[in-house]
Design a protein around this motif. Structure first.
Motif, PDB file in Angstrom:
ATOM      1  N   LEU A   8       0.809  -1.225   0.000  1.00 50.29           N
ATOM      2  CA  LEU A   8       0.000   0.000   0.000  1.00 50.29           C
ATOM      3  C   LEU A   8       0.841   1.273   0.000  1.00 50.29           C
ATOM      4  O   LEU A   8       0.283   2.368  -0.077  1.00 50.29           O
ATOM      5  CB  LEU A   8      -0.930   0.002   1.223  1.00 50.29           C
ATOM      6  CG  LEU A   8      -1.968  -1.132   1.266  1.00 50.29           C
ATOM      7  CD1 LEU A   8      -2.755  -1.084   2.571  1.00 50.29           C
ATOM      8  CD2 LEU A   8      -2.919  -1.052   0.072  1.00 50.29           C
ATOM      9  N   ARG A   9       2.174   1.144   0.086  1.00 51.18           N
ATOM     10  CA  ARG A   9       3.006   2.336   0.140  1.00 51.18           C
ATOM     11  C   ARG A   9       2.893   3.123  -1.164  1.00 51.18           C
ATOM     12  O   ARG A   9       2.822   2.550  -2.246  1.00 51.18           O
ATOM     13  CB  ARG A   9       4.457   1.955   0.404  1.00 51.18           C
ATOM     14  CG  ARG A   9       5.065   1.032  -0.639  1.00 51.18           C
ATOM     15  CD  ARG A   9       6.405   0.479  -0.199  1.00 51.18           C
ATOM     16  NE  ARG A   9       6.911  -0.502  -1.158  1.00 51.18           N
ATOM     17  CZ  ARG A   9       8.017  -1.204  -0.964  1.00 51.18           C
ATOM     18  NH1 ARG A   9       8.718  -1.030   0.145  1.00 51.18           N
ATOM     19  NH2 ARG A   9       8.412  -2.083  -1.881  1.00 51.18           N
ATOM     20  N   VAL A  10       2.870   4.430  -1.040  1.00 51.92           N
ATOM     21  CA  VAL A  10       2.760   5.281  -2.218  1.00 51.92           C
ATOM     22  C   VAL A  10       4.052   6.070  -2.387  1.00 51.92           C
ATOM     23  O   VAL A  10       4.851   6.217  -1.453  1.00 51.92           O
ATOM     24  CB  VAL A  10       1.567   6.256  -2.126  1.00 51.92           C
ATOM     25  CG1 VAL A  10       0.267   5.518  -1.926  1.00 51.92           C
ATOM     26  CG2 VAL A  10       1.792   7.283  -1.040  1.00 51.92           C
ATOM     27  N   THR A  97      -1.229   6.369 -10.289  1.00 49.26           N
ATOM     28  CA  THR A  97      -1.728   5.445  -9.272  1.00 49.26           C
ATOM     29  C   THR A  97      -0.668   5.184  -8.194  1.00 49.26           C
ATOM     30  O   THR A  97      -1.010   4.907  -7.040  1.00 49.26           O
ATOM     31  CB  THR A  97      -2.171   4.106  -9.904  1.00 49.26           C
ATOM     32  OG1 THR A  97      -1.133   3.606 -10.753  1.00 49.26           O
ATOM     33  CG2 THR A  97      -3.432   4.284 -10.708  1.00 49.26           C
ATOM     34  N   TYR A  98       0.604   5.294  -8.544  1.00 52.48           N
ATOM     35  CA  TYR A  98       1.665   5.146  -7.540  1.00 52.48           C
ATOM     36  C   TYR A  98       1.556   6.262  -6.498  1.00 52.48           C
ATOM     37  O   TYR A  98       1.840   6.057  -5.314  1.00 52.48           O
ATOM     38  CB  TYR A  98       3.030   5.186  -8.226  1.00 52.48           C
ATOM     39  CG  TYR A  98       4.112   4.362  -7.555  1.00 52.48           C
ATOM     40  CD1 TYR A  98       3.989   3.899  -6.248  1.00 52.48           C
ATOM     41  CD2 TYR A  98       5.284   4.057  -8.246  1.00 52.48           C
ATOM     42  CE1 TYR A  98       4.988   3.133  -5.654  1.00 52.48           C
ATOM     43  CE2 TYR A  98       6.296   3.289  -7.664  1.00 52.48           C
ATOM     44  CZ  TYR A  98       6.140   2.837  -6.364  1.00 52.48           C
ATOM     45  OH  TYR A  98       7.133   2.074  -5.780  1.00 52.48           O
ATOM     46  N   ALA A  99       1.137   7.436  -6.948  1.00 54.56           N
ATOM     47  CA  ALA A  99       1.025   8.586  -6.049  1.00 54.56           C
ATOM     48  C   ALA A  99      -0.281   8.586  -5.261  1.00 54.56           C
ATOM     49  O   ALA A  99      -0.443   9.403  -4.341  1.00 54.56           O
ATOM     50  CB  ALA A  99       1.135   9.883  -6.845  1.00 54.56           C
ATOM     51  N   THR A 100      -1.187   7.677  -5.590  1.00 51.06           N
ATOM     52  CA  THR A 100      -2.513   7.744  -4.970  1.00 51.06           C
ATOM     53  C   THR A 100      -2.986   6.436  -4.351  1.00 51.06           C
ATOM     54  O   THR A 100      -3.541   6.433  -3.244  1.00 51.06           O
ATOM     55  CB  THR A 100      -3.570   8.186  -6.006  1.00 51.06           C
ATOM     56  OG1 THR A 100      -3.540   7.288  -7.122  1.00 51.06           O
ATOM     57  CG2 THR A 100      -3.296   9.601  -6.493  1.00 51.06           C
ATOM     58  N   LEU A 101      -2.794   5.320  -5.020  1.00 53.73           N
ATOM     59  CA  LEU A 101      -3.417   4.063  -4.612  1.00 53.73           C
ATOM     60  C   LEU A 101      -2.435   3.024  -4.100  1.00 53.73           C
ATOM     61  O   LEU A 101      -2.848   1.946  -3.667  1.00 53.73           O
ATOM     62  CB  LEU A 101      -4.220   3.474  -5.779  1.00 53.73           C
ATOM     63  CG  LEU A 101      -5.332   4.373  -6.337  1.00 53.73           C
ATOM     64  CD1 LEU A 101      -5.989   3.721  -7.543  1.00 53.73           C
ATOM     65  CD2 LEU A 101      -6.369   4.682  -5.268  1.00 53.73           C
ATOM     66  N   LEU A 104       1.195  -1.754  -5.192  1.00 52.58           N
ATOM     67  CA  LEU A 104       0.613  -2.922  -5.845  1.00 52.58           C
ATOM     68  C   LEU A 104      -0.364  -2.499  -6.939  1.00 52.58           C
ATOM     69  O   LEU A 104      -0.320  -3.035  -8.063  1.00 52.58           O
ATOM     70  CB  LEU A 104      -0.098  -3.815  -4.831  1.00 52.58           C
ATOM     71  CG  LEU A 104      -0.801  -5.038  -5.433  1.00 52.58           C
ATOM     72  CD1 LEU A 104       0.199  -5.946  -6.133  1.00 52.58           C
ATOM     73  CD2 LEU A 104      -1.579  -5.803  -4.368  1.00 52.58           C
ATOM     74  N   ILE A 105      -1.225  -1.527  -6.635  1.00 53.39           N
ATOM     75  CA  ILE A 105      -2.188  -1.051  -7.640  1.00 53.39           C
ATOM     76  C   ILE A 105      -1.443  -0.366  -8.781  1.00 53.39           C
ATOM     77  O   ILE A 105      -1.812  -0.497  -9.953  1.00 53.39           O
ATOM     78  CB  ILE A 105      -3.222  -0.095  -7.016  1.00 53.39           C
ATOM     79  CG1 ILE A 105      -3.984  -0.801  -5.889  1.00 53.39           C
ATOM     80  CG2 ILE A 105      -4.196   0.401  -8.075  1.00 53.39           C
ATOM     81  CD1 ILE A 105      -4.736  -2.039  -6.320  1.00 53.39           C
ATOM     82  N   ALA A 106      -0.368   0.353  -8.454  1.00 55.17           N
ATOM     83  CA  ALA A 106       0.436   0.987  -9.509  1.00 55.17           C
ATOM     84  C   ALA A 106       1.028  -0.074 -10.426  1.00 55.17           C
ATOM     85  O   ALA A 106       1.060   0.089 -11.652  1.00 55.17           O
ATOM     86  CB  ALA A 106       1.539   1.839  -8.888  1.00 55.17           C
ATOM     87  N   TRP A 107       1.509  -1.160  -9.833  1.00 58.05           N
ATOM     88  CA  TRP A 107       2.057  -2.241 -10.652  1.00 58.05           C
ATOM     89  C   TRP A 107       0.979  -2.818 -11.560  1.00 58.05           C
ATOM     90  O   TRP A 107       1.208  -3.034 -12.752  1.00 58.05           O
ATOM     91  CB  TRP A 107       2.641  -3.346  -9.779  1.00 58.05           C
ATOM     92  CG  TRP A 107       2.994  -4.554 -10.584  1.00 58.05           C
ATOM     93  CD1 TRP A 107       2.215  -5.653 -10.810  1.00 58.05           C
ATOM     94  CD2 TRP A 107       4.179  -4.740 -11.351  1.00 58.05           C
ATOM     95  NE1 TRP A 107       2.854  -6.533 -11.656  1.00 58.05           N
ATOM     96  CE2 TRP A 107       4.058  -5.995 -12.001  1.00 58.05           C
ATOM     97  CE3 TRP A 107       5.339  -3.993 -11.547  1.00 58.05           C
ATOM     98  CZ2 TRP A 107       5.048  -6.501 -12.835  1.00 58.05           C
ATOM     99  CZ3 TRP A 107       6.321  -4.501 -12.373  1.00 58.05           C
ATOM    100  CH2 TRP A 107       6.179  -5.738 -13.009  1.00 58.05           C
ATOM    101  N   GLY A 394      -7.992   7.266  -8.799  1.00 60.51           N
ATOM    102  CA  GLY A 394      -6.823   7.958  -8.286  1.00 60.51           C
ATOM    103  C   GLY A 394      -7.004   9.463  -8.171  1.00 60.51           C
ATOM    104  O   GLY A 394      -6.544  10.081  -7.205  1.00 60.51           O
ATOM    105  N   VAL A 395      -7.685  10.066  -9.138  1.00 62.24           N
ATOM    106  CA  VAL A 395      -7.853  11.520  -9.088  1.00 62.24           C
ATOM    107  C   VAL A 395      -8.750  11.918  -7.916  1.00 62.24           C
ATOM    108  O   VAL A 395      -8.547  12.974  -7.288  1.00 62.24           O
ATOM    109  CB  VAL A 395      -8.408  12.062 -10.434  1.00 62.24           C
ATOM    110  CG1 VAL A 395      -9.898  11.789 -10.583  1.00 62.24           C
ATOM    111  CG2 VAL A 395      -8.132  13.554 -10.564  1.00 62.24           C
TER     112      VAL A 395
END
Length: 472
Positions: A8-10, A97-101, A104-107, A394-395
Motif C-alpha cells: 500500500l506504500r505510495v 496510481t503510484y502517487a494515490t493508490l 501494488l495497484i500501480a504495478w 486515483g484523481v
C-alpha cells in the motif's frame, strides 16, 4: 515493513515530480507536438481498422457507439488532465496510481498499460498491411501474398508488413525525440486531411435507407459496438507519457489531452456517419480496408481509394510510432522505480532509452506478425479500460488526500465525473468476449508473479526510511 505496508506504500507526488524535473530525457516538446502525439496515437486506429467490426454489431447506431465510447474516454481524459498537471512525469497512469493508490495497484496499472500499449501497437500494425495491399493494388496492380501478409488463423503464415512497420517505427524512435515528434506532426496533419477528404466524398452518396433499421439489436448492440469502438480512443493519453520531454508539462499536458480527444471524437463521428450512410453496415463488414471500399463504391474510380489507402498507410504507421513511444516511456518510469530491470531506464548519448526501444520494438514486431487482429484489439481494450478506471479512482483519492497540491487543471463536478468514468469503463468491459477475460486473467497472474518475485523486492522505496510515506 509488513507485507500490507509494502503493497500500500505510495510514492509522494512531490518525489515523483522531483525525479521528473531531473530527468535524463530531453525536454523539447511544446503544445503542438504534444497534441500531435496524442492525435497521432489515436486517430486512425479505430476508423481505419475497427469500424468494420463494430458496425455489424451496432448497426447504423455505430455512430452512437463512437459517441458512447467518446464520453467514457472524456471522463477519463478529464482525470488524466488533472493528474498530468499535478504529477508531470513519463509514467502516465502508472505514476498517477503510484502517487494515490499504492505500489501494488500501480504495478497492476502499469502491467495493464504494457498490455494496452504493446498489444495495440501490434493490432494497428496488423491493420496496416490491409491498406498497404490496397495501395499496391491500386498503383502497381500487385498484392502481397496472403501467406506473407496474414497471421496464422487468418489464412497466412506470418504477417511481414506488420512486423516491418513496427521495426520502422522503432528505427525512427532511435533517431531522437525531436525527429520523432516532427514525423508525428507531419503524419497527423496528413491523416486528418485524408479523413476529411473521405467525409466530403462519402457524404455525396449518403442514403438514408442505409440508416434503417437504426439499432437492430437495441442498446445491447450499441454498447457492444462501443466496447469495440473504445479501442479507437486508445492513445489520447499518449501526451501524458511525455511528461519528462515536454517543455512546460503542467500547462501543456492537460491542454494536449483535451484538445486531442475533441479532435478525434469529431472526426470519428463524421467518418462513421458518412461511411454507413454511403454503403450500409453489411458492406462495411465485408472489407478489411473498409473505407477504401466505400470510396470505390461511391466514385467508381480508383484514385480516391488510392489516396485514402496512402493516407491510411501513413496514418497507421504514425499510430505505431507514437504508441511504441508511450510504451517505452512507461517502462522508463517503472524501471526507475526499481519495479522493472534497470536496463529499461538507461539512456544513450542522444538522451533516449535505446536499449528499451530495441527490446520493445523487437518483441512487438514478433507479436504483430503472429496474432490475429480481433484478439489483439479486445485484449487492448480490457487493459485500457482497467487502467482508465484506476486513474479515475486515483484523481478522487489525490483530490481529497492532498487538496493543497498545486494543480494546473481541475476535473469539473468532482467526484461525479470520475465516478461516471469508472462506471462507464466497467460497463464497456462487460461487453468484451469471455476469451478476452481469460487472456487478461492469465496476463494479470503473470504480472503479479513478476511483481512479488522481482518488483516488490527491488522497489526503490525499500531504500527509503520506513516512515509512513504511504499516507500521501
Amino acid at each position: 515493513m509488513s507485507l500490507a505496508s509494502n503493497l500500500l506504500r505510495v510514492k509522494p507526488a512531490e518525489q515523483l515530480t522531483g525525479e521528473g524535473s531531473h530527468t535524463e530525457l530531453k525536454r523539447t516538446l511544446g503544445l503542438v507536438p504534444l497534441v500531435a502525439l496524442s492525435v497521432g496515437a489515436t486517430l486512425g486506429t479505430g476508423i481505419f481498422v475497427v469500424l468494420a467490426d463494430a458496425a455489424p454489431t451496432a448497426g447504423p447506431a455505430v455512430v452512437y457507439s463512437f459517441v458512447l465510447a467518446g464520453i467514457a474516454a472524456l471522463c477519463s481524459a478529464l482525470s488524466y488532465a488533472e493528474l498530468a498537471g499535478s504529477v508531470p512525469v513519463s509514467g502516465s497512469a502508472y505514476s498517477y496510481t503510484y502517487a494515490t493508490l499504492g505500489e501494488l495497484i500501480a504495478w497492476v496499472c502499469g502491467w495493464c498499460l504494457l498490455l494496452e500499449y504493446g498489444v495495440s501497437v501490434a493490432a494497428v500494425a496488423v491493420g496496416w498491411g490491409g491498406y498497404l495491399n490496397e495501395f499496391f493494388q491500386g498503383t502497381i496492380g500487385l498484392r502481397i501474398p496472403e501467406a506473407l501478409s496474414a497471421p496464422p488463423g487468418e489464412g497466412g503464415m506470418i504477417n511481414i508488413p506488420a512486423a516491418f512497420v513496427v521495426l520502422l517505427a522503432m528505427g525512427v524512435l532511435l533517431l531522437g525525440v525531436r525527429e520523432s515528434a516532427r514525423a508525428t506532426t507531419i503524419a497527423t496533419l496528413i491523416k486528418i486531411g485524408v479523413l476529411l477528404f473521405f467525409v466530403a466524398v462519402a457524404a455525396t452518396a449518403f442514403n438514408s435507407g442505409n440508416m434503417t433499421p437504426f439499432a437492430p439489436e437495441g442498446l445491447a448492440g450499441i454498447s457492444a459496438g462501443a466496447s469495440l469502438a473504445f479501442f479507437s480512443f486508445i492513445g489520447f493519453d499518449a501526451a501524458s507519457t511525455a511528461g519528462e520531454e515536454a517543455r512546460d508539462p503542467k500547462r501543456d499536458l492537460p491542454r494536449a489531452i483535451m484538445i486531442s480527444l475533441l479532435i478525434v471524437t469529431a472526426i470519428y463521428v463524421l467518418v462513421s456517419l458518412t461511411a454507413v450512410g454511403a454503403v450500409g453496415t453489411e458492406r462495411l463488414a465485408e472489407a478489411k480496408a473498409s473505407l477504401a471500399m466505400v470510396l470505390d463504391t461511391v466514385t467508381q474510380q480508383a484514385w480516391p481509394s488510392i489516396v485514402l489507402a496512402l493516407g491510411a498507410v501513413i496514418a497507421i504507421a504514425s499510430v505505431v510510432l507514437t504508441v511504441l513511444y508511450g510504451q517505452t516511456r512507461i517502462l522508463v518510469s517503472m524501471s526507475r522505480d526499481g519495479l522493472m530491470p534497470p536496463v529499461l531506464s538507461r539512456v544513450n548519448h542522444r538522451r533516449i532509452p535505446a536499449r528499451n526501444t530495441l527490446i520493445v520494438g523487437i518483441l512487438v514486431a514478433v507479436l504483430a506478425s503472429a496474432i490475429p487482429l480481433s484478439r489483439l484489439a479486445e485484449a487492448t481494450s480490457i487493459g485500457t479500460l482497467t487502467a482508465f478506471g484506476l486513474v479515475n479512482i486515483g484523481v478522487i483519492v489525490l483530490r481529497y488526500r492532498r487538496p493543497e497540491l498545486q494543480r494546473s487543471f481541475r476535473t469539473p463536478l468532482m467526484p461525479f465525473v470520475p465516478l461516471l468514468g469508472v462506471v462507464l469503463c466497467g460497463y464497456l468491459i462487460t461487453g468484451l468476449a469471455v476469451v478476452t477475460w481469460i487472456v487478461f486473467g492469465i496476463w494479470m497472474v503473470v504480472g503479479l508473479a513478476v511483481y512479488f518475485l522481482y518488483g516488490m523486492r527491488r522497489s526503490k522505496l525499500n531504500e527509503s526510511d520506513s516512515e509512513p510515506e504511504s499516507t500521501v
